[in-house]
Design a protein around this motif. Sequence first.
Motif, PDB file in Angstrom:
ATOM      1  N   MET A 128       2.545   6.851  -1.803  1.00 43.69           N
ATOM      2  CA  MET A 128       2.885   7.568  -0.563  1.00 43.69           C
ATOM      3  C   MET A 128       4.394   7.694  -0.388  1.00 43.69           C
ATOM      4  O   MET A 128       4.907   8.776  -0.033  1.00 43.69           O
ATOM      5  CB  MET A 128       2.288   6.842   0.645  1.00 43.69           C
ATOM      6  N   VAL A 129       5.139   6.608  -0.607  1.00 46.41           N
ATOM      7  CA  VAL A 129       6.589   6.623  -0.422  1.00 46.41           C
ATOM      8  C   VAL A 129       7.234   7.679  -1.308  1.00 46.41           C
ATOM      9  O   VAL A 129       8.089   8.465  -0.871  1.00 46.41           O
ATOM     10  CB  VAL A 129       7.188   5.233  -0.714  1.00 46.41           C
ATOM     11  N   GLU A 130       6.843   7.704  -2.563  1.00 43.60           N
ATOM     12  CA  GLU A 130       7.421   8.654  -3.513  1.00 43.60           C
ATOM     13  C   GLU A 130       7.147  10.093  -3.088  1.00 43.60           C
ATOM     14  O   GLU A 130       8.041  10.949  -3.118  1.00 43.60           O
ATOM     15  CB  GLU A 130       6.849   8.395  -4.906  1.00 43.60           C
ATOM     16  N   HIS A 131       5.914  10.370  -2.676  1.00 49.06           N
ATOM     17  CA  HIS A 131       5.563  11.726  -2.263  1.00 49.06           C
ATOM     18  C   HIS A 131       6.281  12.128  -0.972  1.00 49.06           C
ATOM     19  O   HIS A 131       6.705  13.281  -0.820  1.00 49.06           O
ATOM     20  CB  HIS A 131       4.044  11.845  -2.064  1.00 49.06           C
ATOM     21  N   MET A 132       6.420  11.187  -0.038  1.00 52.18           N
ATOM     22  CA  MET A 132       7.134  11.471   1.200  1.00 52.18           C
ATOM     23  C   MET A 132       8.598  11.806   0.916  1.00 52.18           C
ATOM     24  O   MET A 132       9.157  12.760   1.481  1.00 52.18           O
ATOM     25  CB  MET A 132       7.037  10.273   2.147  1.00 52.18           C
ATOM     26  N   VAL A 141       0.835  -1.205   0.000  1.00 56.09           N
ATOM     27  CA  VAL A 141       0.000   0.000   0.000  1.00 56.09           C
ATOM     28  C   VAL A 141       0.868   1.253   0.000  1.00 56.09           C
ATOM     29  O   VAL A 141       0.600   2.218  -0.730  1.00 56.09           O
ATOM     30  CB  VAL A 141      -0.950  -0.002   1.217  1.00 56.09           C
ATOM     31  N   LEU A 142       1.914   1.247   0.806  1.00 60.12           N
ATOM     32  CA  LEU A 142       2.798   2.409   0.895  1.00 60.12           C
ATOM     33  C   LEU A 142       3.414   2.738  -0.470  1.00 60.12           C
ATOM     34  O   LEU A 142       3.512   3.910  -0.858  1.00 60.12           O
ATOM     35  CB  LEU A 142       3.902   2.129   1.917  1.00 60.12           C
ATOM     36  N   THR A 143       3.795   1.699  -1.201  1.00 61.88           N
ATOM     37  CA  THR A 143       4.413   1.902  -2.518  1.00 61.88           C
ATOM     38  C   THR A 143       3.373   2.112  -3.602  1.00 61.88           C
ATOM     39  O   THR A 143       3.485   3.035  -4.425  1.00 61.88           O
ATOM     40  CB  THR A 143       5.296   0.691  -2.882  1.00 61.88           C
ATOM     41  N   GLY A 144       2.352   1.269  -3.614  1.00 60.82           N
ATOM     42  CA  GLY A 144       1.362   1.306  -4.685  1.00 60.82           C
ATOM     43  C   GLY A 144       0.578   2.599  -4.756  1.00 60.82           C
ATOM     44  O   GLY A 144       0.288   3.103  -5.851  1.00 60.82           O
TER      45      GLY A 144
END
Length: 481
Positions: free
Chosen positions: A360-364, A354-357
């Motif tokens: 979220m990770v990219e935006h963080m 979920v974090l990757t899909g």
Amino acid sequence: MLTVLGFAMIATFLVLIMMKKMSPIAALVLIPALFCVAVGQGAQLGDYVIEGVGKLAPTAAMLMFAIVYFGVMIDVGLFDPIVRGILRFCKADPVRIVVGTAVLAAIVSLDGDGSTTFMITVSAMYPLYKRLGMSLVVMTGVAATANGVMNTLPWGGPTARAATALKLDAADVFVPMIPALGMGLLFVFVLAYVLGRRERKRIGYLTLDEALVPETETVLVATSGTGSTGTGTGSTGTGTGTGSGVRGETTGPGTGTGGGTGTAPADGFQGLDPHRATLRPKLYWFNAGLTVALLTAMILELLPIPVLFLLGAALALTVNYPNMAEQKARIAAHADNVLNVAGMVFAAAVFTGVLTGTGMVEHMADWLVGAIPEGMGPHMGLVTGVLSIPLTYFMSNDGFYFGVVPVLAEAGAAHGVSPLEIARASLVGQALHMSSPLVPAVYVLVGMAKVEFGDHTRFTVKWAALTSLVVLAAGILFGII
């Protein structure tokens, strides 16, 4: 929006497990599912989970068969000489025990695999911590932090990822970092000494003979009921008296209530029992040779690690326990650890998926990089080192080294900062990374040590982060970063 939700999801997860409001498995599954719906991507949840599971399936397989393999090696007595040697060094002194934990974890970490390190370290040290009544989170915290520093070895993963991401030679990244990493490891040993002193002050220490000989303790067994004369045994001891016991079943003449006392070995050194039925002393050198060959093949990358442990577990079971019933018994004996760890890994796949899909990770990562003041450009090495501490805790190594580090390197290049400096600085956070909820190996550690993940996190994070800062300070002091 995704940046805020990403940080909120991670914070919610950490708060809930540290406050013990949810189990790690439930939190790893339900919290990301809830946030996935919150960002309006609930329809894609299944795809994200399947993708996350697919990426972590080899890791889960490796852990499953590694646990079986090392479990069998413990059963057959391969590590008994190591345990006895450590006991003689430690002399039942809490200071020596904690320092011994750090040294053992650091040495075993040379194989480059955190799960292997934790299985061997906990197997050797757990009985001693239990026998002396020492804090188990001290054991898990010291082992995880020592392994985190050693995880920077070129074959450990992070260094290879940093070199690959920036198209550098791994040796050029790692070798200059040795003095700084050495200072980090020295700090772990000093920390172990300090924590050991704290434990010694709390519980004192026994002589070696007192530690090795099972202690007997007198226990009061409350009893009530009826029955004929007899004796009974329970989890705490053998009781005699009237009635049926609360902690040990006892029977006696007449009716009424009464009390009985008895003695029993205290909980502790079952793993060191020199007469346990699972020992295979005649096969000791075969098992030692098999383990060395397995670790050598793993370091040389002759086959994928899951395949190596699968073959090793099958061979170890077949040779040591040719009887099928014995094989089933050994597998069943370690099924609890296997299920806990594999379940945690697949639950973590939901979180990472979920974090990757959802992005979220990219935006963080983009937000953090964008928040760096323009004036810090010439100091991107320091910035990278500082950012590596929280980012490698909240992100997988793949996400950090392939997603964030190249962006930091580009920003540094614009101000004349070498990619090598960025790569070296990116290794700083590994001491903390090994206690991240996204690292499967940490679940092996807390599972085998019977420690709540929240307790481990609450105790370890501050010391691991301080260790990372020591590595960073040493790198700056030696002119490496």
